[in-house]
Motif scaffolding. Structure first.
Motif, PDB file in Angstrom:
ATOM      1  N   MET A   1       1.127  -1.695  -0.052  1.00  0.00           N
ATOM      2  CA  MET A   1       0.081  -0.285  -0.221  1.00  0.00           C
ATOM      3  C   MET A   1       0.340   1.175   0.111  1.00  0.00           C
ATOM      4  SD  MET A   1      -3.452  -0.765   1.295  1.00  0.00           S
ATOM      5  CE  MET A   1      -4.276   0.313   1.005  1.00  0.00           C
ATOM      6  N   ALA A   2       1.994   1.170  -0.574  1.00  0.00           N
ATOM      7  CA  ALA A   2       3.148   2.268  -0.882  1.00  0.00           C
ATOM      8  C   ALA A   2       2.510   3.483  -1.736  1.00  0.00           C
ATOM      9  CB  ALA A   2       4.265   2.240  -1.134  1.00  0.00           C
ATOM     10  N   GLY A   3       1.963   2.922  -2.190  1.00  0.00           N
ATOM     11  CA  GLY A   3       0.980   3.956  -3.726  1.00  0.00           C
ATOM     12  C   GLY A   3       0.155   4.598  -3.170  1.00  0.00           C
ATOM     13  N   PHE A   4      -0.624   4.261  -2.026  1.00  0.00           N
ATOM     14  CA  PHE A   4      -1.709   4.771  -1.058  1.00  0.00           C
ATOM     15  C   PHE A   4      -1.700   5.857  -0.511  1.00  0.00           C
ATOM     16  CE2 PHE A   4      -3.395   1.299  -4.086  1.00  0.00           C
ATOM     17  CZ  PHE A   4      -4.141   2.763  -4.669  1.00  0.00           C
ATOM     18  N   LYS A   5      -0.453   6.005   0.069  1.00  0.00           N
ATOM     19  CA  LYS A   5      -0.334   6.980   0.968  1.00  0.00           C
ATOM     20  C   LYS A   5      -0.732   8.435   1.169  1.00  0.00           C
ATOM     21  CE  LYS A   5       4.214   5.925   3.146  1.00  0.00           C
ATOM     22  NZ  LYS A   5       5.613   6.234   3.164  1.00  0.00           N
ATOM     23  N   TRP A   6      -1.191   8.551   0.109  1.00  0.00           N
ATOM     24  CA  TRP A   6      -1.841  10.009  -0.255  1.00  0.00           C
ATOM     25  C   TRP A   6      -3.548  10.204   0.069  1.00  0.00           C
ATOM     26  CZ3 TRP A   6      -5.913  10.779  -3.831  1.00  0.00           C
ATOM     27  CH2 TRP A   6      -6.434   9.165  -4.283  1.00  0.00           C
ATOM     28  N   ILE A   7      -3.794   8.660  -0.016  1.00  0.00           N
ATOM     29  CA  ILE A   7      -5.743   8.687   0.717  1.00  0.00           C
ATOM     30  C   ILE A   7      -5.656   8.425   2.682  1.00  0.00           C
ATOM     31  CG2 ILE A   7      -7.818   7.247   0.265  1.00  0.00           C
ATOM     32  CD1 ILE A   7      -6.710   6.238  -2.068  1.00  0.00           C
ATOM     33  N   ARG A   8      -6.212   9.020   2.690  1.00  0.00           N
ATOM     34  CA  ARG A   8      -6.325   8.968   4.633  1.00  0.00           C
ATOM     35  C   ARG A   8      -7.846   9.027   4.414  1.00  0.00           C
ATOM     36  NH1 ARG A   8      -3.800  15.059   6.455  1.00  0.00           N
ATOM     37  NH2 ARG A   8      -3.707  14.096   8.280  1.00  0.00           N
ATOM     38  N   PRO A   9      -8.316   8.603   5.855  1.00  0.00           N
ATOM     39  CA  PRO A   9      -9.219   7.510   6.043  1.00  0.00           C
ATOM     40  C   PRO A   9      -9.887   9.312   6.187  1.00  0.00           C
ATOM     41  CG  PRO A   9      -7.252   6.858   7.754  1.00  0.00           C
ATOM     42  CD  PRO A   9      -6.693   7.740   6.396  1.00  0.00           C
ATOM     43  N   GLU A  10      -9.388  10.470   6.419  1.00  0.00           N
ATOM     44  CA  GLU A  10     -10.889  11.378   5.953  1.00  0.00           C
ATOM     45  C   GLU A  10     -11.657  11.449   4.933  1.00  0.00           C
ATOM     46  OE1 GLU A  10      -7.291  12.183   7.003  1.00  0.00           O
ATOM     47  OE2 GLU A  10      -7.103  11.651   9.060  1.00  0.00           O
ATOM     48  N   VAL A  11     -10.825  11.110   3.875  1.00  0.00           N
ATOM     49  CA  VAL A  11     -11.749  11.770   2.939  1.00  0.00           C
ATOM     50  C   VAL A  11     -12.531  10.689   2.205  1.00  0.00           C
ATOM     51  CG1 VAL A  11      -9.485  12.869   2.214  1.00  0.00           C
ATOM     52  CG2 VAL A  11      -9.308  10.621   1.339  1.00  0.00           C
ATOM     53  N   TYR A  12     -12.569   9.811   3.337  1.00  0.00           N
ATOM     54  CA  TYR A  12     -13.367   8.638   2.815  1.00  0.00           C
ATOM     55  C   TYR A  12     -15.092   8.605   2.376  1.00  0.00           C
ATOM     56  CZ  TYR A  12      -9.681   5.104   3.623  1.00  0.00           C
ATOM     57  OH  TYR A  12      -8.515   4.318   3.199  1.00  0.00           O
ATOM     58  N   PRO A  13     -15.508  10.458   2.914  1.00  0.00           N
ATOM     59  CA  PRO A  13     -17.020  10.746   2.973  1.00  0.00           C
ATOM     60  C   PRO A  13     -17.466  11.566   2.036  1.00  0.00           C
ATOM     61  CG  PRO A  13     -16.523  10.398   5.369  1.00  0.00           C
ATOM     62  CD  PRO A  13     -15.233  10.374   4.784  1.00  0.00           C
ATOM     63  N   LEU A  14     -16.371  11.788   1.595  1.00  0.00           N
ATOM     64  CA  LEU A  14     -16.303  12.771   0.740  1.00  0.00           C
ATOM     65  C   LEU A  14     -16.350  11.702  -0.737  1.00  0.00           C
ATOM     66  CD1 LEU A  14     -15.001  15.442  -1.118  1.00  0.00           C
ATOM     67  CD2 LEU A  14     -13.135  15.262  -1.220  1.00  0.00           C
ATOM     68  N   PHE A  15     -15.129  10.648  -1.042  1.00  0.00           N
ATOM     69  CA  PHE A  15     -15.377   9.512  -2.195  1.00  0.00           C
ATOM     70  C   PHE A  15     -16.572   9.342  -2.068  1.00  0.00           C
ATOM     71  CE2 PHE A  15     -10.610   8.733  -1.372  1.00  0.00           C
ATOM     72  CZ  PHE A  15     -10.259   9.760  -2.684  1.00  0.00           C
ATOM     73  N   ALA A  16     -17.383   8.616  -1.001  1.00  0.00           N
ATOM     74  CA  ALA A  16     -18.472   8.325  -1.128  1.00  0.00           C
ATOM     75  C   ALA A  16     -19.214   9.280  -1.616  1.00  0.00           C
ATOM     76  CB  ALA A  16     -19.120   7.908   0.200  1.00  0.00           C
ATOM     77  N   SER A  17     -19.847  10.642  -0.835  1.00  0.00           N
ATOM     78  CA  SER A  17     -20.717  11.938  -1.554  1.00  0.00           C
ATOM     79  C   SER A  17     -20.431  11.787  -2.762  1.00  0.00           C
ATOM     80  CB  SER A  17     -20.591  13.009  -0.933  1.00  0.00           C
ATOM     81  OG  SER A  17     -19.247  13.503  -0.292  1.00  0.00           O
ATOM     82  N   VAL A  18     -19.221  12.199  -3.873  1.00  0.00           N
ATOM     83  CA  VAL A  18     -18.952  12.471  -4.697  1.00  0.00           C
ATOM     84  C   VAL A  18     -19.338  11.007  -5.549  1.00  0.00           C
ATOM     85  CG1 VAL A  18     -17.284  12.930  -6.943  1.00  0.00           C
ATOM     86  CG2 VAL A  18     -17.539  14.086  -4.335  1.00  0.00           C
ATOM     87  N   GLY A  19     -18.847  10.073  -5.334  1.00  0.00           N
ATOM     88  CA  GLY A  19     -19.652   8.705  -5.743  1.00  0.00           C
ATOM     89  C   GLY A  19     -20.999   8.797  -5.737  1.00  0.00           C
ATOM     90  N   LEU A  20     -21.652   9.132  -5.113  1.00  0.00           N
ATOM     91  CA  LEU A  20     -22.975   9.319  -4.940  1.00  0.00           C
ATOM     92  C   LEU A  20     -23.479   9.986  -5.934  1.00  0.00           C
ATOM     93  CD1 LEU A  20     -25.532   8.436  -3.869  1.00  0.00           C
ATOM     94  CD2 LEU A  20     -25.770   9.535  -2.079  1.00  0.00           C
ATOM     95  N   ALA A  21     -22.986  11.688  -5.940  1.00  0.00           N
ATOM     96  CA  ALA A  21     -23.505  12.561  -6.705  1.00  0.00           C
ATOM     97  C   ALA A  21     -23.237  12.149  -8.624  1.00  0.00           C
ATOM     98  CB  ALA A  21     -23.103  13.556  -6.870  1.00  0.00           C
ATOM     99  N   VAL A  22     -21.934  11.525  -8.679  1.00  0.00           N
ATOM    100  CA  VAL A  22     -21.630  11.096 -10.178  1.00  0.00           C
ATOM    101  C   VAL A  22     -23.057   9.619 -10.363  1.00  0.00           C
ATOM    102  CG1 VAL A  22     -19.981   9.195 -11.351  1.00  0.00           C
ATOM    103  CG2 VAL A  22     -19.251  11.118  -9.734  1.00  0.00           C
ATOM    104  N   GLY A  23     -22.582   8.972  -9.850  1.00  0.00           N
ATOM    105  CA  GLY A  23     -23.983   8.097  -9.907  1.00  0.00           C
ATOM    106  C   GLY A  23     -25.510   8.558  -9.967  1.00  0.00           C
ATOM    107  N   ILE A  24     -26.027   9.176  -9.759  1.00  0.00           N
ATOM    108  CA  ILE A  24     -27.111   9.901  -9.462  1.00  0.00           C
ATOM    109  C   ILE A  24     -27.192  10.863 -11.068  1.00  0.00           C
ATOM    110  CG2 ILE A  24     -29.184  11.575  -9.456  1.00  0.00           C
ATOM    111  CD1 ILE A  24     -28.290  10.881  -6.714  1.00  0.00           C
ATOM    112  N   CYS A  25     -26.062  11.380 -11.711  1.00  0.00           N
ATOM    113  CA  CYS A  25     -26.024  12.257 -12.811  1.00  0.00           C
ATOM    114  C   CYS A  25     -26.000  11.102 -13.587  1.00  0.00           C
ATOM    115  CB  CYS A  25     -25.203  12.731 -12.809  1.00  0.00           C
ATOM    116  SG  CYS A  25     -24.823  14.449 -11.738  1.00  0.00           S
ATOM    117  N   GLY A  26     -25.282   9.590 -13.720  1.00  0.00           N
ATOM    118  CA  GLY A  26     -25.762   8.970 -14.626  1.00  0.00           C
ATOM    119  C   GLY A  26     -26.746   8.603 -14.432  1.00  0.00           C
ATOM    120  N   MET A  27     -27.371   8.630 -13.496  1.00  0.00           N
ATOM    121  CA  MET A  27     -28.642   6.930 -13.771  1.00  0.00           C
ATOM    122  C   MET A  27     -28.913   8.240 -14.636  1.00  0.00           C
ATOM    123  SD  MET A  27     -31.547   6.379 -10.081  1.00  0.00           S
ATOM    124  CE  MET A  27     -31.681   7.584 -10.388  1.00  0.00           C
ATOM    125  N   GLN A  28     -29.299   9.954 -14.248  1.00  0.00           N
ATOM    126  CA  GLN A  28     -30.185  10.749 -15.141  1.00  0.00           C
ATOM    127  C   GLN A  28     -30.093  10.644 -16.394  1.00  0.00           C
ATOM    128  OE1 GLN A  28     -33.294  12.186 -13.921  1.00  0.00           O
ATOM    129  NE2 GLN A  28     -33.444  12.753 -15.803  1.00  0.00           N
TER     130      GLN A  28
END
Length: 88
Positions: A1-28
């Protein structure tokens, strides 16, 4: 996991909310391409020009979610609103 040091646990909710928004846009987008009566993808449908097909437009505009919400009160939390606004 040396390549993923820039991903911090604090940004997981941001990834989830952006992923949800992209999913809703794709569905529409998929909904508009497949069921919108004004969008014509195939050459045969584009050649038809302007259609006066009001029944198909009504079916598209009055989808199931809109019918579900039609007779509901426009409140986000009706139980809390009623608790604070209705006198006992």
């Amino acid at each position: 996991m040396a390549g993923f040091k820039w991903i911090r646990p604090e940004v997981y909710p941001l990834f989830a909310s952006v992923g949800l928004a992209v999913g809703i846009c794709g569905m529409q987008l998929v909904r508009n391409i497949t069921t919108n009566p004004e969008v014509r993808v195939t050459k045969e449908n584009r050649a038809a020009g302007v259609l006066e097909n009001f029944a198909e437009g009504e079916r598209y505009a009055e989808h199931g979610f809109r019918k579900f919400l039609r007779n509901r009160t426009p409140q986000i939390m009706p139980s809390i609103n009623n608790f604070f606004s209705d006198p006992n």
